[in-house]
Scaffold this motif. Structure first.
Motif, PDB file in Angstrom:
ATOM      1  N   GLN A  78       0.899  -1.243  -0.206  1.00  0.00           N
ATOM      2  CA  GLN A  78       0.070   0.089   0.043  1.00  0.00           C
ATOM      3  C   GLN A  78       0.728   1.247  -0.010  1.00  0.00           C
ATOM      4  O   GLN A  78       1.887   1.151   0.555  1.00  0.00           O
ATOM      5  N   GLU A  79       0.258   2.396  -0.455  1.00  0.00           N
ATOM      6  CA  GLU A  79       1.040   3.588  -0.564  1.00  0.00           C
ATOM      7  C   GLU A  79       1.980   3.873   0.700  1.00  0.00           C
ATOM      8  O   GLU A  79       2.989   4.293   0.499  1.00  0.00           O
ATOM      9  N   HIS A  80       1.183   3.843   1.893  1.00  0.00           N
ATOM     10  CA  HIS A  80       2.077   4.393   3.115  1.00  0.00           C
ATOM     11  C   HIS A  80       2.546   3.127   3.931  1.00  0.00           C
ATOM     12  O   HIS A  80       2.622   3.334   4.954  1.00  0.00           O
ATOM     13  N   ALA A  81       2.593   2.034   3.230  1.00  0.00           N
ATOM     14  CA  ALA A  81       3.212   0.777   3.985  1.00  0.00           C
ATOM     15  C   ALA A  81       4.343   0.866   4.733  1.00  0.00           C
ATOM     16  O   ALA A  81       4.430   0.163   5.946  1.00  0.00           O
ATOM     17  N   ALA A  82       5.364   1.638   4.145  1.00  0.00           N
ATOM     18  CA  ALA A  82       6.626   1.591   4.858  1.00  0.00           C
ATOM     19  C   ALA A  82       6.430   2.408   6.403  1.00  0.00           C
ATOM     20  O   ALA A  82       7.549   2.136   7.026  1.00  0.00           O
ATOM     21  N   SER A  83       5.251   3.123   6.393  1.00  0.00           N
ATOM     22  CA  SER A  83       5.228   3.692   7.898  1.00  0.00           C
ATOM     23  C   SER A  83       4.298   3.019   8.578  1.00  0.00           C
ATOM     24  O   SER A  83       4.199   3.317   9.859  1.00  0.00           O
ATOM     25  N   VAL A  84       4.043   1.837   8.315  1.00  0.00           N
ATOM     26  CA  VAL A  84       3.207   1.060   9.053  1.00  0.00           C
ATOM     27  C   VAL A  84       3.983  -0.265   9.699  1.00  0.00           C
ATOM     28  O   VAL A  84       4.707  -0.857   8.987  1.00  0.00           O
ATOM     29  N   THR A  85       3.651  -0.519  10.938  1.00  0.00           N
ATOM     30  CA  THR A  85       4.408  -1.688  11.705  1.00  0.00           C
ATOM     31  C   THR A  85       3.343  -2.655  11.275  1.00  0.00           C
ATOM     32  O   THR A  85       2.220  -2.899  11.859  1.00  0.00           O
ATOM     33  N   TRP A  86       3.794  -3.831  10.600  1.00  0.00           N
ATOM     34  CA  TRP A  86       2.940  -4.956  10.222  1.00  0.00           C
ATOM     35  C   TRP A  86       3.276  -6.027  10.836  1.00  0.00           C
ATOM     36  O   TRP A  86       4.617  -6.439  11.209  1.00  0.00           O
ATOM     37  N   VAL A  87       2.176  -6.789  11.534  1.00  0.00           N
ATOM     38  CA  VAL A  87       2.307  -8.225  12.351  1.00  0.00           C
ATOM     39  C   VAL A  87       1.471  -9.097  11.646  1.00  0.00           C
ATOM     40  O   VAL A  87       0.373  -8.804  11.755  1.00  0.00           O
ATOM     41  N   GLN A  88       2.141 -10.280  11.699  1.00  0.00           N
ATOM     42  CA  GLN A  88       1.328 -11.419  11.052  1.00  0.00           C
ATOM     43  C   GLN A  88       0.737 -11.934  12.472  1.00  0.00           C
ATOM     44  O   GLN A  88       1.639 -12.632  13.204  1.00  0.00           O
ATOM     45  N   GLY A  89      -0.500 -12.131  12.678  1.00  0.00           N
ATOM     46  CA  GLY A  89      -0.928 -12.683  13.807  1.00  0.00           C
ATOM     47  C   GLY A  89      -2.333 -12.467  14.166  1.00  0.00           C
ATOM     48  O   GLY A  89      -3.063 -11.628  13.070  1.00  0.00           O
ATOM     49  N   THR A  90      -2.757 -12.390  15.575  1.00  0.00           N
ATOM     50  CA  THR A  90      -4.131 -11.963  15.876  1.00  0.00           C
ATOM     51  C   THR A  90      -3.932 -10.847  16.965  1.00  0.00           C
ATOM     52  O   THR A  90      -2.872 -10.414  17.180  1.00  0.00           O
ATOM     53  N   ALA A  91      -5.182 -10.555  17.463  1.00  0.00           N
ATOM     54  CA  ALA A  91      -5.106  -9.607  18.677  1.00  0.00           C
ATOM     55  C   ALA A  91      -4.115  -9.691  19.794  1.00  0.00           C
ATOM     56  O   ALA A  91      -3.574  -9.004  20.432  1.00  0.00           O
ATOM     57  N   GLU A  92      -3.946 -11.136  19.949  1.00  0.00           N
ATOM     58  CA  GLU A  92      -2.911 -11.759  20.830  1.00  0.00           C
ATOM     59  C   GLU A  92      -1.388 -11.089  20.858  1.00  0.00           C
ATOM     60  O   GLU A  92      -0.756 -10.929  21.872  1.00  0.00           O
ATOM     61  N   GLN A  93      -1.178 -10.571  19.431  1.00  0.00           N
ATOM     62  CA  GLN A  93       0.210 -10.227  19.278  1.00  0.00           C
ATOM     63  C   GLN A  93       0.231  -8.815  19.316  1.00  0.00           C
ATOM     64  O   GLN A  93       1.310  -8.191  19.291  1.00  0.00           O
ATOM     65  N   LEU A  94      -0.934  -7.978  19.869  1.00  0.00           N
ATOM     66  CA  LEU A  94      -0.832  -6.684  19.988  1.00  0.00           C
ATOM     67  C   LEU A  94       0.086  -6.212  21.081  1.00  0.00           C
ATOM     68  O   LEU A  94       0.112  -6.923  22.118  1.00  0.00           O
ATOM     69  N   PRO A  95       0.942  -5.271  21.149  1.00  0.00           N
ATOM     70  CA  PRO A  95       1.782  -4.777  22.162  1.00  0.00           C
ATOM     71  C   PRO A  95       0.764  -4.234  23.271  1.00  0.00           C
ATOM     72  O   PRO A  95      -0.109  -3.685  23.198  1.00  0.00           O
ATOM     73  N   SER A  96       1.233  -4.612  24.338  1.00  0.00           N
ATOM     74  CA  SER A  96       0.603  -4.069  25.804  1.00  0.00           C
ATOM     75  C   SER A  96       0.923  -2.513  25.992  1.00  0.00           C
ATOM     76  O   SER A  96       2.185  -2.133  25.723  1.00  0.00           O
ATOM     77  N   GLY A  97      -0.253  -1.874  26.158  1.00  0.00           N
ATOM     78  CA  GLY A  97      -0.076  -0.220  26.670  1.00  0.00           C
ATOM     79  C   GLY A  97       0.264   0.541  25.736  1.00  0.00           C
ATOM     80  O   GLY A  97       1.114   1.317  25.986  1.00  0.00           O
ATOM     81  N   TRP A  98       0.136   0.082  24.233  1.00  0.00           N
ATOM     82  CA  TRP A  98       0.742   0.709  23.001  1.00  0.00           C
ATOM     83  C   TRP A  98      -0.314   1.873  22.463  1.00  0.00           C
ATOM     84  O   TRP A  98      -0.003   2.930  22.006  1.00  0.00           O
ATOM     85  N   ALA A  99      -1.672   1.461  22.207  1.00  0.00           N
ATOM     86  CA  ALA A  99      -2.433   2.295  21.207  1.00  0.00           C
ATOM     87  C   ALA A  99      -3.594   3.292  22.108  1.00  0.00           C
ATOM     88  O   ALA A  99      -3.759   3.194  23.231  1.00  0.00           O
ATOM     89  N   ASP A 100      -3.372   4.168  21.350  1.00  0.00           N
ATOM     90  CA  ASP A 100      -4.635   5.312  21.870  1.00  0.00           C
ATOM     91  C   ASP A 100      -6.084   4.822  21.227  1.00  0.00           C
ATOM     92  O   ASP A 100      -7.126   5.234  21.639  1.00  0.00           O
ATOM     93  N   LEU A 101      -5.842   4.182  20.084  1.00  0.00           N
ATOM     94  CA  LEU A 101      -7.169   3.771  19.506  1.00  0.00           C
ATOM     95  C   LEU A 101      -6.777   2.448  18.819  1.00  0.00           C
ATOM     96  O   LEU A 101      -5.883   2.128  17.996  1.00  0.00           O
ATOM     97  N   VAL A 102      -7.792   1.465  19.290  1.00  0.00           N
ATOM     98  CA  VAL A 102      -7.861   0.042  18.637  1.00  0.00           C
ATOM     99  C   VAL A 102      -8.888  -0.158  17.728  1.00  0.00           C
ATOM    100  O   VAL A 102     -10.045   0.343  18.229  1.00  0.00           O
ATOM    101  N   LEU A 103      -8.751  -0.509  16.535  1.00  0.00           N
ATOM    102  CA  LEU A 103     -10.150  -0.979  15.453  1.00  0.00           C
ATOM    103  C   LEU A 103     -10.191  -2.204  15.206  1.00  0.00           C
ATOM    104  O   LEU A 103      -9.201  -2.940  15.213  1.00  0.00           O
TER     105      LEU A 103
END
Length: 237
Positions: A78-103
């Protein structure tokens, strides 16, 4: 042959964004992230990564979590893909205490097929929030019976013609799609849950989340008996 997974089929996944052109949820979630002044946004089930790319282009720090490698490969182009951290996995792989908004967009919330899976996903989403963070998601209103429009003897897509059969089993809806292009054909199937309002709220309560706002469609109209969507904005208790 056993029916396959649409999202793991390269030729089908490649046409997803084109076949979904005009999605109204993208602008809704972009405006929501901006309105909440969310610095960091995580997307559970990021799919082709289109929303993640748009969020990154708007200046947010973005993490996209997607289980299917096929979709993730598309997302990384995608156009701005280089600015995104991509993780192959599920919600379990989300970092703890990281996000202001989860979608959870694209009706990802409907892929959790029982109460336990739903509560677990919500629990991981809550864990990933920073203080003051929010979780937003949507499901289709079961009363609108959107699945009735899915049954078709044939419609045109970016990958030829698709014929769809639908089977209902309680709040679980399974659609089986027969894709035909030139002389080639393949079959995919998936099952979605259409949870009740009470089931959604019970899962939120078990995960320690409560509702801020709800909407019944992407124009921010209120929830009603026949609205097409149930859109939720929630926060930790």
């Amino acid at each position: 042959m056993e029916p396959g997974n649409y999202y793991a089929t390269p030729e089908l996944a490649a046409a997803y964004d084109a076949d979904s052109a005009g999605r109204r949820d993208l602008d809704f979630y972009l405006e929501l992230a901006a309105g909440l002044k969310a610095v960091r946004v995580a997307d559970i089930g990021a799919g082709t990564g289109l929303l993640c790319s748009m969020l990154a282009g708007a200046g947010h720090e973005v993490a996209g979590v997607e289980p299917e490698r096929t979709m993730l490969r598309i997302a990384q182009r995608q156009e701005h893909a280089a600015s995104v951290t991509w993780v192959q996995g599920t919600a379990e792989q989300l970092p703890s205490g990281w996000a202001d908004l989860v979608l959870m967009t694209g009706h990802v919330a409907q892929y959790f097929l029982d109460d336990r899976a739903w509560a677990e996903a919500l629990g991981h989403a809550k864990r990933s929030l920073r203080p003051g963070g929010r979780l937003a998601f949507e499901t289709r209103n079961p009363a609108a019976e959107a699945w009735r429009t899915w049954q078709t003897a044939g419609r045109s897509t970016g990958q030829g013609t698709v014929r769809t059969e639908v089977r209902c089993d309680g709040d679980l809806i399974t659609h089986t799609d027969q894709w035909t292009r030139d002389a080639a054909s393949l079959t995919t199937t998936e099952t979605l849950r259409f949870p009740s309002w009470e089931d959604i709220l019970t899962g939120l309560e078990l995960a320690g989340l409560t509702v801020d706002c709800t909407w019944g469609d992407w124009d921010r109209s209120p929830v009603s008996a026949d609205c097409p969507e149930w859109i939720f904005l929630t926060h930790p208790v």
